[in-house]
Design a protein around this motif. Structure first.
Motif, mmCIF file in Angstrom:
data_model
loop_
_atom_site.group_PDB
_atom_site.id
_atom_site.type_symbol
_atom_site.label_atom_id
_atom_site.label_comp_id
_atom_site.label_asym_id
_atom_site.label_seq_id
_atom_site.Cartn_x
_atom_site.Cartn_y
_atom_site.Cartn_z
ATOM 1 N N ILE A 106 0.852 -1.189 0.000
ATOM 2 C CA ILE A 106 0.000 0.000 0.000
ATOM 3 C C ILE A 106 0.887 1.238 0.000
ATOM 4 C CG2 ILE A 106 -1.749 1.295 1.275
ATOM 5 C CD1 ILE A 106 -2.506 -1.458 2.589
ATOM 6 N N VAL A 107 0.666 2.132 -0.946
ATOM 7 C CA VAL A 107 1.378 3.402 -0.960
ATOM 8 C C VAL A 107 0.449 4.435 -0.335
ATOM 9 C CG1 VAL A 107 2.545 5.151 -2.340
ATOM 10 C CG2 VAL A 107 2.630 2.745 -3.039
ATOM 11 N N ASP A 108 0.828 4.899 0.862
ATOM 12 C CA ASP A 108 0.049 5.908 1.571
ATOM 13 C C ASP A 108 0.522 7.275 1.095
ATOM 14 O OD1 ASP A 108 -1.156 7.681 3.316
ATOM 15 O OD2 ASP A 108 -0.830 6.421 5.079
ATOM 16 N N CYS A 109 -0.286 7.935 0.307
ATOM 17 C CA CYS A 109 0.095 9.189 -0.347
ATOM 18 C C CYS A 109 -0.307 10.428 0.451
ATOM 19 C CB CYS A 109 -0.523 9.248 -1.743
ATOM 20 S SG CYS A 109 0.020 7.911 -2.829
ATOM 21 N N SER A 138 -5.120 7.684 0.429
ATOM 22 C CA SER A 138 -4.950 9.054 0.923
ATOM 23 C C SER A 138 -4.346 10.001 -0.115
ATOM 24 C CB SER A 138 -4.095 9.053 2.203
ATOM 25 O OG SER A 138 -4.629 8.186 3.169
ATOM 26 N N LEU A 139 -4.799 9.897 -1.361
ATOM 27 C CA LEU A 139 -4.283 10.771 -2.406
ATOM 28 C C LEU A 139 -4.733 12.201 -2.170
ATOM 29 C CD1 LEU A 139 -4.145 7.881 -3.734
ATOM 30 C CD2 LEU A 139 -4.414 9.058 -5.893
ATOM 31 N N GLN A 140 -3.773 13.107 -2.131
ATOM 32 C CA GLN A 140 -4.077 14.529 -2.006
ATOM 33 C C GLN A 140 -4.698 15.014 -3.323
ATOM 34 O OE1 GLN A 140 -3.719 16.072 1.006
ATOM 35 N NE2 GLN A 140 -3.230 13.962 1.591
ATOM 36 N N LYS A 141 -5.355 16.149 -3.286
ATOM 37 C CA LYS A 141 -6.087 16.628 -4.451
ATOM 38 C C LYS A 141 -5.219 16.694 -5.715
ATOM 39 C CE LYS A 141 -8.888 20.357 -6.245
ATOM 40 N NZ LYS A 141 -9.418 21.698 -6.073
ATOM 41 N N ALA A 142 -4.033 17.272 -5.619
ATOM 42 C CA ALA A 142 -3.162 17.408 -6.800
ATOM 43 C C ALA A 142 -2.740 16.046 -7.331
ATOM 44 C CB ALA A 142 -1.936 18.247 -6.458
ATOM 45 N N VAL A 143 -2.452 15.111 -6.440
ATOM 46 C CA VAL A 143 -2.037 13.767 -6.843
ATOM 47 C C VAL A 143 -3.230 13.013 -7.426
ATOM 48 C CG1 VAL A 143 -1.077 11.576 -6.023
ATOM 49 C CG2 VAL A 143 -0.141 13.746 -5.187
ATOM 50 N N ARG A 144 -4.386 13.162 -6.834
ATOM 51 C CA ARG A 144 -5.615 12.527 -7.342
ATOM 52 C C ARG A 144 -5.897 12.999 -8.766
ATOM 53 N NH1 ARG A 144 -8.700 8.348 -7.061
ATOM 54 N NH2 ARG A 144 -8.920 8.457 -4.837
ATOM 55 N N GLU A 145 -5.726 14.282 -9.020
ATOM 56 C CA GLU A 145 -5.967 14.818 -10.358
ATOM 57 C C GLU A 145 -5.015 14.192 -11.381
ATOM 58 O OE1 GLU A 145 -5.701 19.074 -9.971
ATOM 59 O OE2 GLU A 145 -7.644 19.204 -8.972
ATOM 60 N N VAL A 146 -3.750 14.017 -11.014
ATOM 61 C CA VAL A 146 -2.783 13.391 -11.917
ATOM 62 C C VAL A 146 -3.189 11.939 -12.174
ATOM 63 C CG1 VAL A 146 -0.376 12.654 -12.164
ATOM 64 C CG2 VAL A 146 -0.893 14.922 -11.268
ATOM 65 N N PHE A 147 -3.602 11.230 -11.128
ATOM 66 C CA PHE A 147 -4.071 9.845 -11.288
ATOM 67 C C PHE A 147 -5.271 9.793 -12.230
ATOM 68 C CE2 PHE A 147 -1.259 7.950 -8.407
ATOM 69 C CZ PHE A 147 -1.556 6.611 -8.218
ATOM 70 N N ASP A 148 -6.208 10.711 -12.051
ATOM 71 C CA ASP A 148 -7.430 10.704 -12.857
ATOM 72 C C ASP A 148 -7.151 11.057 -14.320
ATOM 73 O OD1 ASP A 148 -8.879 10.009 -10.613
ATOM 74 O OD2 ASP A 148 -9.646 12.030 -10.244
ATOM 75 N N VAL A 149 -6.395 12.123 -14.561
ATOM 76 C CA VAL A 149 -6.116 12.582 -15.920
ATOM 77 C C VAL A 149 -5.305 11.547 -16.693
ATOM 78 C CG1 VAL A 149 -4.833 14.313 -17.251
ATOM 79 C CG2 VAL A 149 -6.325 15.031 -15.396
ATOM 80 N N SER A 150 -4.384 10.872 -16.006
ATOM 81 C CA SER A 150 -3.518 9.899 -16.688
ATOM 82 C C SER A 150 -4.175 8.533 -16.861
ATOM 83 C CB SER A 150 -2.224 9.729 -15.889
ATOM 84 O OG SER A 150 -2.510 9.146 -14.626
ATOM 85 N N GLY A 151 -5.313 8.319 -16.211
ATOM 86 C CA GLY A 151 -5.981 7.026 -16.290
ATOM 87 C C GLY A 151 -5.498 6.022 -15.251
ATOM 88 N N PHE A 152 -4.600 6.430 -14.371
ATOM 89 C CA PHE A 152 -4.075 5.522 -13.357
ATOM 90 C C PHE A 152 -5.136 5.133 -12.336
ATOM 91 C CE2 PHE A 152 -0.174 6.083 -15.291
ATOM 92 C CZ PHE A 152 0.816 5.344 -14.674
ATOM 93 N N SER A 153 -6.176 5.921 -12.211
ATOM 94 C CA SER A 153 -7.269 5.580 -11.292
ATOM 95 C C SER A 153 -7.935 4.273 -11.692
ATOM 96 C CB SER A 153 -8.317 6.697 -11.264
ATOM 97 O OG SER A 153 -7.753 7.881 -10.788
ATOM 98 N N GLN A 154 -7.814 3.907 -12.957
ATOM 99 C CA GLN A 154 -8.397 2.656 -13.421
ATOM 100 C C GLN A 154 -7.393 1.514 -13.387
ATOM 101 O OE1 GLN A 154 -10.221 3.515 -17.193
ATOM 102 N NE2 GLN A 154 -11.637 4.972 -16.277
ATOM 103 N N LEU A 155 -6.108 1.828 -13.185
ATOM 104 C CA LEU A 155 -5.069 0.800 -13.130
ATOM 105 C C LEU A 155 -4.703 0.404 -11.707
ATOM 106 C CD1 LEU A 155 -2.617 2.268 -15.795
ATOM 107 C CD2 LEU A 155 -4.231 0.381 -16.101
ATOM 108 N N ILE A 156 -4.743 1.387 -10.806
ATOM 109 C CA ILE A 156 -4.339 1.167 -9.418
ATOM 110 C C ILE A 156 -5.506 1.532 -8.516
ATOM 111 C CG2 ILE A 156 -2.761 1.892 -7.585
ATOM 112 C CD1 ILE A 156 -0.711 2.530 -9.837
ATOM 113 N N VAL A 157 -5.907 0.596 -7.681
ATOM 114 C CA VAL A 157 -7.007 0.850 -6.747
ATOM 115 C C VAL A 157 -6.540 1.881 -5.724
ATOM 116 C CG1 VAL A 157 -8.509 -0.165 -4.998
ATOM 117 C CG2 VAL A 157 -7.932 -1.468 -7.056
#
Length: 111
Positions: free
Chosen positions: A47-50, A82-101
């Motif tokens: 688990i990566v706690d962000c 625990s993705l912070q807003k800026a990190v969450r946005e990068v995950f969402d825009v890059s599509g990583f939200s669908q690759l990593i739970v």
């Protein structure tokens, strides 16, 4: 960047603090790969706690992807939380939200 690693209930929790940019990517990736390898006793999950991660560059995303694939091939669940807003946005825009739970907090990721 500072990176702490702890074992919690059979899972390995990796907590980066600061900016995951090009300069910090190699250390981050090596620590995660070490967590996946787990020596004689591989973890039940990584688990990566962000919570302390304030910035995530494309190089950091690449490290996440490499390690997530290594975990998957080893049959080890790889999660983020625990993705912070800026990190969450990068995950969402890059599509990583669908690759990593990604869970909202550490407790949810450990459950």
């Amino acid at each position: 960047m500072e990176i702490s690693i702890e074992n919690v209930g059979g899972a390995t929790v990796v907590s980066p603090q600061g900016r995951l940019d090009f300069a910090a990517t190699t250390e981050f990736q090596e620590k995660l790969q070490g967590a996946i390898a787990g020596g004689d006793n591989p973890p039940g999950a990584v688990i990566v706690d962000c919570a302390g991660l304030s910035y995530l560059s494309s190089a950091g995303l690449r490290a996440f992807l490499i390690v997530a694939r290594a975990a998957q091939s080893g049959g080890i669940p790889f999660l983020a939380c625990s993705l912070q807003k800026a990190v969450r946005e990068v995950f969402d825009v890059s599509g990583f939200s669908q690759l990593i739970v990604a869970h909202p907090d550490r407790a949810a990721a450990l459950a």
